[in-house]
Scaffold this active site. Sequence first.
Site, mmCIF file in Angstrom:
data_model
loop_
_atom_site.group_PDB
_atom_site.id
_atom_site.type_symbol
_atom_site.label_atom_id
_atom_site.label_comp_id
_atom_site.label_asym_id
_atom_site.label_seq_id
_atom_site.Cartn_x
_atom_site.Cartn_y
_atom_site.Cartn_z
ATOM 1 N N ALA A 21 0.869 -1.189 0.000
ATOM 2 C CA ALA A 21 0.000 0.000 0.000
ATOM 3 C C ALA A 21 0.907 1.240 0.000
ATOM 4 O O ALA A 21 0.801 2.124 0.850
ATOM 5 C CB ALA A 21 -0.976 0.006 1.172
ATOM 6 N N HIS A 31 3.087 4.558 -0.439
ATOM 7 C CA HIS A 31 2.833 5.990 -0.583
ATOM 8 C C HIS A 31 4.187 6.695 -0.638
ATOM 9 O O HIS A 31 5.239 6.029 -0.651
ATOM 10 C CB HIS A 31 1.958 6.492 0.574
ATOM 11 C CG HIS A 31 2.468 6.101 1.936
ATOM 12 N ND1 HIS A 31 3.659 6.567 2.449
ATOM 13 C CD2 HIS A 31 1.972 5.244 2.874
ATOM 14 C CE1 HIS A 31 3.855 6.051 3.641
ATOM 15 N NE2 HIS A 31 2.847 5.235 3.924
ATOM 16 N N HIS A 64 7.019 5.614 1.804
ATOM 17 C CA HIS A 64 7.777 4.425 1.381
ATOM 18 C C HIS A 64 8.745 4.781 0.239
ATOM 19 O O HIS A 64 9.892 4.345 0.226
ATOM 20 C CB HIS A 64 6.831 3.346 0.847
ATOM 21 C CG HIS A 64 5.861 2.798 1.840
ATOM 22 N ND1 HIS A 64 4.515 3.009 1.730
ATOM 23 C CD2 HIS A 64 6.031 2.029 2.942
ATOM 24 C CE1 HIS A 64 3.887 2.389 2.716
ATOM 25 N NE2 HIS A 64 4.782 1.790 3.481
ATOM 26 N N GLN A 80 11.522 7.178 10.078
ATOM 27 C CA GLN A 80 11.429 7.743 11.427
ATOM 28 C C GLN A 80 9.972 7.781 11.895
ATOM 29 O O GLN A 80 9.696 7.850 13.090
ATOM 30 C CB GLN A 80 12.043 9.158 11.407
ATOM 31 C CG GLN A 80 11.950 9.936 12.696
ATOM 32 C CD GLN A 80 12.664 9.254 13.852
ATOM 33 O OE1 GLN A 80 13.639 8.518 13.636
ATOM 34 N NE2 GLN A 80 12.182 9.446 15.064
ATOM 35 N N LYS A 81 9.040 7.677 10.942
ATOM 36 C CA LYS A 81 7.613 7.612 11.268
ATOM 37 C C LYS A 81 7.355 6.567 12.365
ATOM 38 O O LYS A 81 6.575 6.774 13.267
ATOM 39 C CB LYS A 81 6.847 7.255 9.993
ATOM 40 C CG LYS A 81 5.467 6.706 10.166
ATOM 41 C CD LYS A 81 4.470 7.818 10.262
ATOM 42 C CE LYS A 81 3.079 7.385 10.620
ATOM 43 N NZ LYS A 81 2.693 6.048 10.309
ATOM 44 N N GLN A 106 9.841 1.432 16.402
ATOM 45 C CA GLN A 106 10.362 0.323 15.585
ATOM 46 C C GLN A 106 11.854 0.516 15.311
ATOM 47 O O GLN A 106 12.642 -0.436 15.385
ATOM 48 C CB GLN A 106 9.571 0.268 14.273
ATOM 49 C CG GLN A 106 10.146 -0.656 13.222
ATOM 50 C CD GLN A 106 9.192 -0.827 12.050
ATOM 51 O OE1 GLN A 106 8.249 -1.585 12.139
ATOM 52 N NE2 GLN A 106 9.435 -0.125 10.961
ATOM 53 N N VAL A 144 7.656 11.618 5.983
ATOM 54 C CA VAL A 144 7.040 12.344 4.867
ATOM 55 C C VAL A 144 5.594 12.638 5.245
ATOM 56 O O VAL A 144 4.874 11.748 5.716
ATOM 57 C CB VAL A 144 7.113 11.526 3.561
ATOM 58 C CG1 VAL A 144 6.411 12.262 2.426
ATOM 59 C CG2 VAL A 144 8.565 11.243 3.203
ATOM 60 N N SER A 152 -0.139 4.028 5.381
ATOM 61 C CA SER A 152 -1.054 3.175 4.612
ATOM 62 C C SER A 152 -2.424 3.178 5.264
ATOM 63 O O SER A 152 -3.442 3.006 4.599
ATOM 64 C CB SER A 152 -0.514 1.747 4.544
ATOM 65 O OG SER A 152 0.783 1.754 3.983
HETATM 66 P P1 AMP Z 1 4.986 -0.114 6.550
HETATM 67 O O1 AMP Z 1 4.644 -0.492 5.150
HETATM 68 O O2 AMP Z 1 3.950 0.725 7.219
HETATM 69 O O3 AMP Z 1 5.484 -1.272 7.386
HETATM 70 O O4 AMP Z 1 6.232 0.864 6.418
HETATM 71 C C1 AMP Z 1 7.407 0.463 5.763
HETATM 72 C C2 AMP Z 1 8.484 1.465 6.044
HETATM 73 O O5 AMP Z 1 8.085 2.743 5.550
HETATM 74 C C3 AMP Z 1 8.773 1.635 7.539
HETATM 75 O O6 AMP Z 1 10.172 1.735 7.734
HETATM 76 C C4 AMP Z 1 8.074 2.918 7.864
HETATM 77 O O7 AMP Z 1 8.639 3.614 8.950
HETATM 78 C C5 AMP Z 1 8.265 3.706 6.568
HETATM 79 N N1 AMP Z 1 7.263 4.756 6.483
HETATM 80 C C6 AMP Z 1 5.921 4.636 6.600
HETATM 81 N N2 AMP Z 1 5.321 5.840 6.531
HETATM 82 C C7 AMP Z 1 6.314 6.760 6.368
HETATM 83 C C8 AMP Z 1 6.342 8.187 6.243
HETATM 84 N N3 AMP Z 1 5.234 8.926 6.270
HETATM 85 N N4 AMP Z 1 7.545 8.774 6.087
HETATM 86 C C9 AMP Z 1 8.691 8.036 6.066
HETATM 87 N N5 AMP Z 1 8.723 6.695 6.177
HETATM 88 C C10 AMP Z 1 7.563 6.063 6.330
#
Ligand code: AMP
Length: 285
Positions: free
Chosen positions: A32, A34, A37, A148-149, A153, A176, A186
């Site tokens: 998903a 954005h 990612h 860093q979001k 983690q 972001v 997502s």
């Molecule tokens: P996820 O698909 O939610 O597991 O996220 C995958 C990676 O993308 C993780 O390292 C998240 O921290 C990073 N991520 C998700 N949202 C953002 C964002 N808004 N800005 C920067 N990194 C993000």
Amino acid sequence: MRICRTPAEMHSACRELRQFGRTLGLVPTMGALHEGHMSLVAAARRGCDAVAASIFVNPTQFGPNEDYAAYPRTFEEDCRKLERADVDLVFAPSAQEMYPANNTTFVDPGEIATRLDGASRPGHFRGVATIVTRLFNIVQPDRAYFGQKDAAQVAVLRHIVRDLNLPVDLVVCPIVREPDGLAMSSRNRYLTPAERKRALVLSRALGRTADLARSGEVSAEALIAAMQKLFPVDPHVRLDYAAVVDPDTLLPVDDISAGALVAIAAWVGTTRLIDNLLLPPRSAQ
Ligand code: AMP
């Protein structure tokens, strides 16, 4: 762009990419995709000779009453984005492939996994630590890119990389945001238009703490109180936690003079959102 469906296939494709001393970057995701990612993918593209991304909605990091089944899955669109971003390899295994019935080994990060989101979501970081360690073993990247979001983690992963001597550099990329300040996620797809507006309270609360810190406030308690004030009793929005912690240990700090992580989680309707802000040491301001 090659898509691998099994750990064995991915392992050998990555070994080929790493030939002749070429560096390999890994971007783990749950899909998903954005712009958050894609910022990690762009950083990996800049920093490494080859780039692999994984798309796997990891069941072991979801609690029994969480949104595993409902989590958005947009594989075709994700692949188009990754291809445009010049990714070399995508790892997209099935849950059965990653967790066959005889799979019983987990990575337990210990105490740190019980803090912040780990307190609200028991077992979440054990699931994260396990899948990320396995991805590292399958891919063997030189560098792995995280946002860093998900600040808690990041702390947990730094901890396991150090404790298990994992030979990988973690690269942490900035959050972001949408133009109005909402951190991209997502899960923002779950929000109705009215909830989308209410969700701005998270970034507004963090902005409030940044203003207070800038004006000389050093008390963590004062920052937490200021955030809590923005969450009056409301059936639509419920604060899960507002915390001021050490970014490495995730333990609460009393005073932000040496720098601190301000982290917040809230339910907007049935969607749980997180956001955070890293306050630099006062000497660096
Ligand atoms: P996820 O698909 O939610 O597991 O996220 C995958 C990676 O993308 C993780 O390292 C998240 O921290 C990073 N991520 C998700 N949202 C953002 C964002 N808004 N800005 C920067 N990194 C993000």
